[in-house]
Scaffold this motif. Structure first.
Motif, PDB file in Angstrom:
ATOM      1  N   TYR A   1       0.850  -1.194   0.000  1.00 14.78           N
ATOM      2  CA  TYR A   1       0.000   0.000   0.000  1.00 14.78           C
ATOM      3  C   TYR A   1       0.887   1.247   0.000  1.00 14.78           C
ATOM      4  CZ  TYR A   1      -3.627   3.305   1.413  1.00 14.78           C
ATOM      5  OH  TYR A   1      -4.506   4.359   1.471  1.00 14.78           O
ATOM      6  N   VAL A   2       0.590   2.162  -0.896  1.00 14.14           N
ATOM      7  CA  VAL A   2       1.340   3.421  -0.984  1.00 14.14           C
ATOM      8  C   VAL A   2       0.393   4.557  -0.631  1.00 14.14           C
ATOM      9  CG1 VAL A   2       2.658   4.971  -2.454  1.00 14.14           C
ATOM     10  CG2 VAL A   2       2.830   2.487  -2.786  1.00 14.14           C
ATOM     11  N   PRO A   3       0.610   5.250   0.491  1.00  9.47           N
ATOM     12  CA  PRO A   3      -0.289   6.332   0.889  1.00  9.47           C
ATOM     13  C   PRO A   3      -0.213   7.509  -0.065  1.00  9.47           C
ATOM     14  CG  PRO A   3       1.645   6.283   2.299  1.00  9.47           C
ATOM     15  CD  PRO A   3       1.711   5.058   1.443  1.00  9.47           C
ATOM     16  N   ALA A   4      -1.250   8.289  -0.079  1.00  8.84           N
ATOM     17  CA  ALA A   4      -1.283   9.492  -0.924  1.00  8.84           C
ATOM     18  C   ALA A   4      -0.184  10.450  -0.491  1.00  8.84           C
ATOM     19  CB  ALA A   4      -2.646  10.167  -0.810  1.00  8.84           C
ATOM     20  N   PRO A   5       0.380  11.222  -1.439  1.00 11.67           N
ATOM     21  CA  PRO A   5       1.402  12.209  -1.082  1.00 11.67           C
ATOM     22  C   PRO A   5       0.889  13.167  -0.015  1.00 11.67           C
ATOM     23  CG  PRO A   5       1.275  11.944  -3.462  1.00 11.67           C
ATOM     24  CD  PRO A   5       0.116  11.192  -2.886  1.00 11.67           C
ATOM     25  N   ALA A   6       1.746  13.488   0.931  1.00 10.23           N
ATOM     26  CA  ALA A   6       1.344  14.321   2.064  1.00 10.23           C
ATOM     27  C   ALA A   6       0.769  15.654   1.621  1.00 10.23           C
ATOM     28  CB  ALA A   6       2.538  14.542   2.982  1.00 10.23           C
ATOM     29  N   ASP A   7       1.336  16.236   0.540  1.00  6.85           N
ATOM     30  CA  ASP A   7       0.886  17.573   0.124  1.00  6.85           C
ATOM     31  C   ASP A   7      -0.479  17.558  -0.562  1.00  6.85           C
ATOM     32  OD1 ASP A   7       1.580  16.366  -2.239  1.00  6.85           O
ATOM     33  OD2 ASP A   7       3.072  17.863  -2.838  1.00  6.85           O
TER      34      ASP A   7
ATOM     35  N   PRO B   1     -10.850  12.604  -2.328  1.00  7.10           N
ATOM     36  CA  PRO B   1     -10.256  12.057  -3.556  1.00  7.10           C
ATOM     37  C   PRO B   1      -8.956  11.300  -3.305  1.00  7.10           C
ATOM     38  CG  PRO B   1      -9.988  14.442  -3.464  1.00  7.10           C
ATOM     39  CD  PRO B   1     -10.927  14.080  -2.357  1.00  7.10           C
ATOM     40  N   TRP B   2      -8.265  11.597  -2.221  1.00  2.81           N
ATOM     41  CA  TRP B   2      -6.991  10.943  -1.944  1.00  2.81           C
ATOM     42  C   TRP B   2      -7.144   9.634  -1.179  1.00  2.81           C
ATOM     43  CZ3 TRP B   2      -6.625  10.256   3.222  1.00  2.81           C
ATOM     44  CH2 TRP B   2      -7.311  11.158   4.052  1.00  2.81           C
ATOM     45  N   PHE B   3      -8.337   9.371  -0.658  1.00  2.00           N
ATOM     46  CA  PHE B   3      -8.514   8.213   0.224  1.00  2.00           C
ATOM     47  C   PHE B   3      -8.693   6.915  -0.560  1.00  2.00           C
ATOM     48  CE2 PHE B   3     -11.398   5.333   2.544  1.00  2.00           C
ATOM     49  CZ  PHE B   3     -10.568   5.042   3.611  1.00  2.00           C
ATOM     50  N   LYS B   4      -8.005   5.881  -0.115  1.00  2.00           N
ATOM     51  CA  LYS B   4      -8.188   4.538  -0.672  1.00  2.00           C
ATOM     52  C   LYS B   4      -8.031   3.530   0.471  1.00  2.00           C
ATOM     53  CE  LYS B   4      -3.383   4.667  -2.311  1.00  2.00           C
ATOM     54  NZ  LYS B   4      -2.485   4.454  -3.462  1.00  2.00           N
ATOM     55  N   PRO B   5      -9.008   2.642   0.640  1.00  2.00           N
ATOM     56  CA  PRO B   5      -8.972   1.676   1.746  1.00  2.00           C
ATOM     57  C   PRO B   5      -7.774   0.733   1.631  1.00  2.00           C
ATOM     58  CG  PRO B   5     -11.162   1.797   0.764  1.00  2.00           C
ATOM     59  CD  PRO B   5     -10.244   2.523  -0.153  1.00  2.00           C
ATOM     60  N   ASN B   6      -7.267   0.360   2.775  1.00  2.00           N
ATOM     61  CA  ASN B   6      -6.152  -0.584   2.840  1.00  2.00           C
ATOM     62  C   ASN B   6      -6.565  -1.759   3.727  1.00  2.00           C
ATOM     63  OD1 ASN B   6      -3.777  -1.988   3.047  1.00  2.00           O
ATOM     64  ND2 ASN B   6      -2.671  -0.403   4.176  1.00  2.00           N
TER      65      ASN B   6
ATOM     66  N   ILE C   1      -4.805  11.209   9.784  1.00  2.00           N
ATOM     67  CA  ILE C   1      -3.510  10.530   9.849  1.00  2.00           C
ATOM     68  C   ILE C   1      -3.689   9.027   9.636  1.00  2.00           C
ATOM     69  CG2 ILE C   1      -1.532  10.029  11.345  1.00  2.00           C
ATOM     70  CD1 ILE C   1      -2.041  12.797  12.651  1.00  2.00           C
ATOM     71  N   PHE C   2      -4.713   8.449  10.236  1.00  2.00           N
ATOM     72  CA  PHE C   2      -4.987   7.021  10.046  1.00  2.00           C
ATOM     73  C   PHE C   2      -5.523   6.756   8.642  1.00  2.00           C
ATOM     74  CE2 PHE C   2      -5.439   7.884  14.583  1.00  2.00           C
ATOM     75  CZ  PHE C   2      -4.589   6.943  15.123  1.00  2.00           C
ATOM     76  N   ALA C   3      -6.408   7.642   8.189  1.00  2.00           N
ATOM     77  CA  ALA C   3      -7.029   7.444   6.880  1.00  2.00           C
ATOM     78  C   ALA C   3      -5.998   7.506   5.757  1.00  2.00           C
ATOM     79  CB  ALA C   3      -8.111   8.495   6.662  1.00  2.00           C
TER      80      ALA C   3
ATOM     81  N   PRO D   1      -5.352  17.697   2.808  1.00  2.00           N
ATOM     82  CA  PRO D   1      -5.571  18.906   3.602  1.00  2.00           C
ATOM     83  C   PRO D   1      -5.416  18.639   5.097  1.00  2.00           C
ATOM     84  CG  PRO D   1      -7.291  18.663   1.941  1.00  2.00           C
ATOM     85  CD  PRO D   1      -6.510  17.388   1.942  1.00  2.00           C
ATOM     86  N   GLY D   2      -4.618  19.479   5.761  1.00  2.00           N
ATOM     87  CA  GLY D   2      -4.455  19.394   7.206  1.00  2.00           C
ATOM     88  C   GLY D   2      -3.408  18.402   7.672  1.00  2.00           C
TER      89      GLY D   2
END
Length: 348
Positions: free
Chosen positions: A35-41, A108-113, A86-88, A44-45
């Motif tokens: 799983y690759v998390p969305a880029p931090a930038d 739009p950046w969220f994807k379940p893991n 942070i968890f999401a 939002p927040g």
């Protein structure tokens, strides 16, 4: 966040989570299919770095000071979203609270893991979660009441509590400003110069955004308002859900049997506080520093060293048993060490 592991298993997981860093933080390439998390930038927040904050433990309850007032002015709902972001980011999708689940599913950046683990979080993530969590628990009763009043005021509520002044000629006038010839004696005084008197109508009239609405009703409250009011209600020592109709009677809302369905939409953090509120209302002292700090900030709490559980009503006992059953269902009640080593709690 739901935790279906045993308390012992969760404790073991905590130890691993506190020492393990994600592969990306160690400079390693993630494994194929990882799983690759969305880029931090893009979130939002979210902050990939440790927020410039410090916790002041000497205060009751403990406070968080941050450079640039990063957490100042945020509602309980906004703080909960910020912490759970942070968890999401790492794909946690098991939020029990419907409004949190809906919020992240719309991002739009969220994807379940399906393989989410605390080990994905960096040390900065864990520290930031803790800062935000302490901030959520830092509000005094006075601050919570003002937050509650502000929500109603933005929807136009009128309290009809303008100060009354007795004049020397025997007349009584209602005014936010002190008249020129008020009665000197304090007896019978209900004006602003009387100790303990506070007018919400007068306070909000000073705000340019305030638009009093004589036809105000709770129907004018937004979904976000109701969420915040539910969070505030439980912090103050009463009960309201985050989405339903507001209950009347403050603490009297705990004098009914709370349904399991309602309880299952609360986090383990919420459940622990709610269960102990039932004890606190009867004067029980607490060994937990977290519970001590929270209830000492409530004006209704009267600690009694002679407390016994015999003071609990049958309704209290029923609600405590129901809350405990739901806590056990999701891994067992939190302890202080779980609470303080966020994200060792369920995130919601």
């Amino acid at each position: 966040m739901d935790s279906r592991r045993s308390p012992l298993g969760r404790a073991a997981l905590l130890l691993v989570a506190l020492v393990a860093l994600p592969a990306a933080a160690q400079g390693k390439k993630p494994k194929e299919g990882a799983y690759v998390p969305a880029p931090a930038d893009q979130i939002p927040g979210y902050s990939a770095k440790v927020m410039p904050c410090e916790i002041i433990e000497e205060l009751i309850p403990p406070r968080v000071n941050c450079e640039g007032e990063l957490l100042e002015g945020k509602s309980l709902r906004e703080l909960a979203i910020l912490r759970n972001t942070i968890f999401a980011r790492y794909g946690w999708a098991g939020f029990r609270k419907p409004w949190l689940r809906d919020h992240f599913q719309k991002q739009p950046w969220f994807k379940p893991n399906p393989k989410f683990t605390y080990k994905l979080l960096s040390d900065a993530d864990r520290k930031n979660v803790h800062f935000i969590g302490v901030r959520e628990q830092s509000f005094t009763e006075r601050e919570l009441r003002r937050m509650e009043d502000t929500i109603f005021a933005r929807a136009g509520k009128v309290w009809n509590d303008v100060y009354e002044w007795k004049l020397k000629d025997g007349r009584t006038v209602r005014s936010c400003a002190e008249p020129q010839d008020p009665l000197d004696e304090k007896e019978g005084c209900t004006g602003a110069n009387c100790e303990g008197t506070h007018s919400r109508d007068c306070f909000f009239r000073e705000e340019k955004w305030y638009r009093p609405d004589p036809k105000f009703s709770e129907d004018k409250l937004s979904a976000e308002d109701r969420i915040d009011l539910g969070l505030i209600s439980r912090s103050l020592g009463s009960f309201a859900s985050d989405t339903g109709k507001l209950e009347k009677g403050a603490q009297a809302s705990l004098d009914r049997v709370i349904s399991v369905q309602e309880l299952r939409q609360l986090s383990l953090r919420d459940l622990r506080l709610l269960r102990n509120t039932l004890y606190a209302r009867r004067g029980r002292p607490f060994k937990s520093k977290i519970l001590q700090a929270h209830f000492k900030a409530m004006s209704w709490y009267r600690q009694d060293p002679n407390y016994t559980d015999a003071r609990l009503t049958e309704n209290d006992k029923r609600n405590i048993a129901l809350i405990r059953s739901v806590e056990d269902e999701f891994g067992g009640p939190l302890k202080d060490e779980d609470w303080l080593i966020d994200p060792a709690t369920d995130a919601a």
